[in-house]
Design a protein around this motif. Structure first.
Motif, short mmCIF file in Angstrom:
data_model
loop_
_atom_site.label_atom_id
_atom_site.label_comp_id
_atom_site.label_asym_id
_atom_site.label_seq_id
_atom_site.Cartn_x
_atom_site.Cartn_y
_atom_site.Cartn_z
N ILE A 33 -4.89 9.64 -12.33
CA ILE A 33 -4.90 8.35 -11.64
C ILE A 33 -3.64 7.58 -12.00
O ILE A 33 -3.21 7.54 -13.16
N ASN A 34 -3.02 6.97 -11.00
CA ASN A 34 -1.81 6.15 -11.16
C ASN A 34 -0.59 6.95 -11.61
O ASN A 34 0.30 6.41 -12.28
N PRO A 69 2.92 0.34 -17.36
CA PRO A 69 3.51 0.48 -16.02
C PRO A 69 2.45 0.57 -14.93
O PRO A 69 1.34 1.05 -15.16
N ILE A 70 2.82 0.11 -13.73
CA ILE A 70 1.92 0.25 -12.59
C ILE A 70 1.58 1.73 -12.38
O ILE A 70 0.42 2.10 -12.21
N PHE A 71 2.62 2.56 -12.39
CA PHE A 71 2.43 4.00 -12.19
C PHE A 71 3.16 4.79 -13.27
O PHE A 71 4.21 4.36 -13.77
N ASN A 114 0.08 11.22 0.30
CA ASN A 114 1.15 10.48 0.97
C ASN A 114 2.48 11.01 0.46
O ASN A 114 2.71 11.04 -0.76
N VAL A 115 3.33 11.46 1.36
CA VAL A 115 4.68 11.90 0.99
C VAL A 115 5.67 10.95 1.66
O VAL A 115 5.75 10.86 2.89
N SER A 140 0.48 1.05 -0.35
CA SER A 140 -0.16 2.29 0.09
C SER A 140 -0.61 3.15 -1.08
O SER A 140 -1.71 3.71 -1.06
N ILE A 141 0.23 3.23 -2.11
CA ILE A 141 -0.13 4.04 -3.28
C ILE A 141 -1.32 3.44 -4.00
O ILE A 141 -2.25 4.15 -4.40
N LYS A 142 -1.32 2.12 -4.16
CA LYS A 142 -2.45 1.46 -4.84
C LYS A 142 -3.76 1.74 -4.11
O LYS A 142 -4.79 2.02 -4.73
#
Length: 323
Positions: A33-34, A69-71, A114-115, A140-142
């Motif tokens: 995740i993330n 970090p967010i990701f 998603n790419v 979109s990623i979130k």
């Protein structure tokens, strides 16, 4: 080569291509995740383009007492764009090309996926394309990560009948949560584990008790602190939970179940104690039924990073269904 042979070669190539697409679509994406995969040449990654990506996609999560970090970013050079890399849930491909271009391909190599393809004629052009499209990519990623976390949780979820009966809402929570407090106007669900605990609070009150034209954040802080004073206490009589306003507070107007909602993130603290941690709350306004639903998720995990614990709570709370 005669026409029949040409037709056979074309048909075979088409069948192979269709088979490959079907195979890719049947692959299930993987990854923590993330976590996101960045496919970019090392030279670009080690320069200003890489700096831009890191500053944007590894910026601090809002509302955590310690920076995280967010990701989590995993970088791969373009020549390894195969195998396990293509199974990542989120892939960002960055390269110098003949045009400045941004494109999103869903489920290109696996599902769900998603790419994001980013191409620029120069380094400056790449930076411009990245800057322009970052807000959309992060959003979109979130969303994709919330969906992925829900998939991980869904088989272990139950809907406590107490919440249905008392508050007319469906909130699916993992079976590992149990009631710490349960009364007419308030519920505290708690999950304990070796390194700490996670909690969910639920309460409701009339819309008339909240001034929608006033200072929303100040009122939410007062509501939260009143709940802490009444129900969430430490070992000492004077010890109770409150929002620590010395840390930044983040307020976002959003919508849940088609209703106006206010998302708040920040840090809670237990008075006269060393205990503190992050929280997320949703104040959901339902004027038709003259009620406000207030949901809170918070965790106490002193020895570990807290981002993914809070992400789980956010995932659970966002799936609330208000009857």
């Amino acid at each position: 080569m005669n026409k029949t042979a040409i037709l056979l070669v074309f048909t075979l190539a088409t069948l192979i291509s269709c088979s490959k697409k079907k195979e890719d679509n049947s692959r299930h994406s993987t990854g923590k995740i993330n976590a996101i995969s960045i496919v970019i040449d090392n030279q670009l990654w080690n320069g200003v383009v890489g700096d831009s990506i890191r500053n944007k996609f590894a910026s601090p999560v809002e509302g955590l007492p310690k920076e995280e970090p967010i990701f989590d970013i995993n970088q791969y050079p373009t020549n390894v764009m195969e195998g396990f890399v293509t199974k990542s849930r989120t892939i960002i491909v960055i390269k110098i090309g003949s045009e400045n271009h941004f494109e999103v391909k869903q489920n290109q190599y696996a599902t769900p996926q998603n790419v994001f393809h980013i191409t620029g004629k120069s380094v400056d052009a790449l930076l411009e394309v990245i800057e322009k499209n970052t807000p959309y990519m992060i959003q979109s990623i979130k969303k994709g990560e919330i969906d992925a976390h829900w998939e991980l949780l869904k088989d272990s979820l139950v809907i406590p009948k107490t919440l249905q009966n008392q508050f007319q809402l469906d909130l699916k929570v993992p079976k590992s949560y149990s009631f710490s407090i349960k009364n007419k106007n308030f519920v505290w669900l708690k999950r304990e584990f070796s390194s700490g605990c996670s909690s969910i609070l639920v309460t409701q009150f009339p819309v008339s008790n909240f001034n929608l034209e006033g200072n929303i954040l100040n009122q939410i802080v007062k509501i939260h602190d009143s709940i802490g004073a009444a129900y969430i206490k430490g070992e000492e009589p004077s010890s109770n939970m409150y929002i620590d306003t010395s840390y930044p507070l983040y307020l976002l107007e959003t919508a849940l179940e088609g209703k106006t909602a206010y998302e708040t993130r920040g840090t809670w603290r237990l008075k006269d104690s060393f205990m503190f941690g992050p929280f997320i709350s949703y104040l959901i306004v339902d004027p038709k039924k003259n009620r406000i639903t207030y949901l809170v998720g918070f965790c106490y995990v002193p020895s570990k990073d807290r981002r993914d614990f809070m992400h789980e709570l956010e995932t659970i709370l966002k799936e609330v269904r208000i009857n």
